[in-house]
Design a protein around this motif. Structure first.
Motif, PDB file in Angstrom:
ATOM      1  N   ASP A  13       8.955   7.654  43.597  1.00 29.48           N
ATOM      2  CA  ASP A  13       9.732   8.773  44.134  1.00 29.48           C
ATOM      3  C   ASP A  13       9.876   9.899  43.121  1.00 29.48           C
ATOM      4  O   ASP A  13      10.654  10.820  43.306  1.00 29.48           O
ATOM      5  CB  ASP A  13      11.094   8.301  44.634  1.00 29.48           C
ATOM      6  N   THR A  14       9.104   9.819  42.048  1.00 30.08           N
ATOM      7  CA  THR A  14       9.071  10.848  41.010  1.00 30.08           C
ATOM      8  C   THR A  14       7.614  11.120  40.652  1.00 30.08           C
ATOM      9  O   THR A  14       6.737  10.362  41.046  1.00 30.08           O
ATOM     10  CB  THR A  14       9.774  10.348  39.727  1.00 30.08           C
ATOM     11  N   ASP A  44       2.701  10.560  44.479  1.00 34.94           N
ATOM     12  CA  ASP A  44       3.809  11.082  43.679  1.00 34.94           C
ATOM     13  C   ASP A  44       4.884  11.650  44.604  1.00 34.94           C
ATOM     14  O   ASP A  44       4.594  12.123  45.695  1.00 34.94           O
ATOM     15  CB  ASP A  44       3.333  12.219  42.769  1.00 34.94           C
ATOM     16  N   ASN A  45       6.118  11.636  44.136  1.00 39.18           N
ATOM     17  CA  ASN A  45       7.245  12.264  44.820  1.00 39.18           C
ATOM     18  C   ASN A  45       7.465  11.720  46.230  1.00 39.18           C
ATOM     19  O   ASN A  45       7.719  12.482  47.166  1.00 39.18           O
ATOM     20  CB  ASN A  45       7.077  13.790  44.850  1.00 39.18           C
ATOM     21  N   CYS A  46       7.369  10.408  46.388  1.00 40.79           N
ATOM     22  CA  CYS A  46       7.577   9.774  47.694  1.00 40.79           C
ATOM     23  C   CYS A  46       9.064   9.773  48.050  1.00 40.79           C
ATOM     24  O   CYS A  46       9.913   9.596  47.191  1.00 40.79           O
ATOM     25  CB  CYS A  46       7.108   8.324  47.661  1.00 40.79           C
ATOM     26  N   ASP A  47       9.377   9.947  49.325  1.00 34.73           N
ATOM     27  CA  ASP A  47      10.737   9.785  49.825  1.00 34.73           C
ATOM     28  C   ASP A  47      10.803   8.383  50.427  1.00 34.73           C
ATOM     29  O   ASP A  47      10.384   8.162  51.559  1.00 34.73           O
ATOM     30  CB  ASP A  47      11.049  10.853  50.868  1.00 34.73           C
ATOM     31  N   LEU A  48      11.310   7.433  49.660  1.00 36.48           N
ATOM     32  CA  LEU A  48      11.277   6.021  50.041  1.00 36.48           C
ATOM     33  C   LEU A  48      12.572   5.532  50.687  1.00 36.48           C
ATOM     34  O   LEU A  48      12.657   4.367  51.073  1.00 36.48           O
ATOM     35  CB  LEU A  48      10.962   5.176  48.804  1.00 36.48           C
ATOM     36  N   GLU A  49      13.552   6.396  50.840  1.00 37.47           N
ATOM     37  CA  GLU A  49      14.850   5.969  51.366  1.00 37.47           C
ATOM     38  C   GLU A  49      14.756   5.428  52.787  1.00 37.47           C
ATOM     39  O   GLU A  49      15.313   4.371  53.093  1.00 37.47           O
ATOM     40  CB  GLU A  49      15.855   7.127  51.304  1.00 37.47           C
ATOM     41  N   ALA A  50      14.079   6.111  53.690  1.00 37.55           N
ATOM     42  CA  ALA A  50      13.977   5.656  55.080  1.00 37.55           C
ATOM     43  C   ALA A  50      13.200   4.345  55.166  1.00 37.55           C
ATOM     44  O   ALA A  50      13.559   3.449  55.933  1.00 37.55           O
ATOM     45  CB  ALA A  50      13.315   6.721  55.952  1.00 37.55           C
ATOM     46  N   CYS A  51      12.162   4.211  54.374  1.00 34.21           N
ATOM     47  CA  CYS A  51      11.369   2.980  54.358  1.00 34.21           C
ATOM     48  C   CYS A  51      12.220   1.814  53.855  1.00 34.21           C
ATOM     49  O   CYS A  51      12.213   0.720  54.449  1.00 34.21           O
ATOM     50  CB  CYS A  51      10.134   3.172  53.493  1.00 34.21           C
ATOM     51  N   ASN A  81       0.854  12.522  54.854  1.00 38.55           N
ATOM     52  CA  ASN A  81       1.947  12.127  55.718  1.00 38.55           C
ATOM     53  C   ASN A  81       1.850  10.621  55.915  1.00 38.55           C
ATOM     54  O   ASN A  81       1.285  10.166  56.911  1.00 38.55           O
ATOM     55  CB  ASN A  81       1.897  12.872  57.053  1.00 38.55           C
TER      56      ASN A  81
END
Length: 86
Positions: A13-14, A44-51, A81
């Protein structure tokens, strides 16, 4: 080499390299080793919160991940995506 290790890609996520890298001759050592030496795909920079929330809700931590990059000529990066299917 990535096939030999059983790792298909790495994601965070970074950005996966810090700046400055601490190596005078290598600007981004994690990218250099992963992409160039191992042939490993990187996200890089993944938004992993929903997963993570979905995995916790389902109590299921394995899933299929589909990632389709945009095909740009002469580059090694692209926006994606990713879709996780539980």
């Amino acid at each position: 080499m990535a096939a030999r290790t059983g790792v298909a890609l790495i994601g965070a996520d970074t950005p996966q390299d810090v700046q400055p890298s601490g190596y005078e001759d290598v600007l981004m050592p994690v990218h250099a080793v992963s992409l160039v030496a191992m042939g490993l795909w990187m996200l890089d920079n993944c938004d992993l919160e929903a997963c993570a929330a979905t995995a916790a809700e389902l109590g299921q931590w394995d899933f299929h991940l589909a990632v389709a990059p945009v095909r740009f000529a002469g580059t090694s990066g692209s926006p994606v995506n990713p879709i996780a299917t539980f």
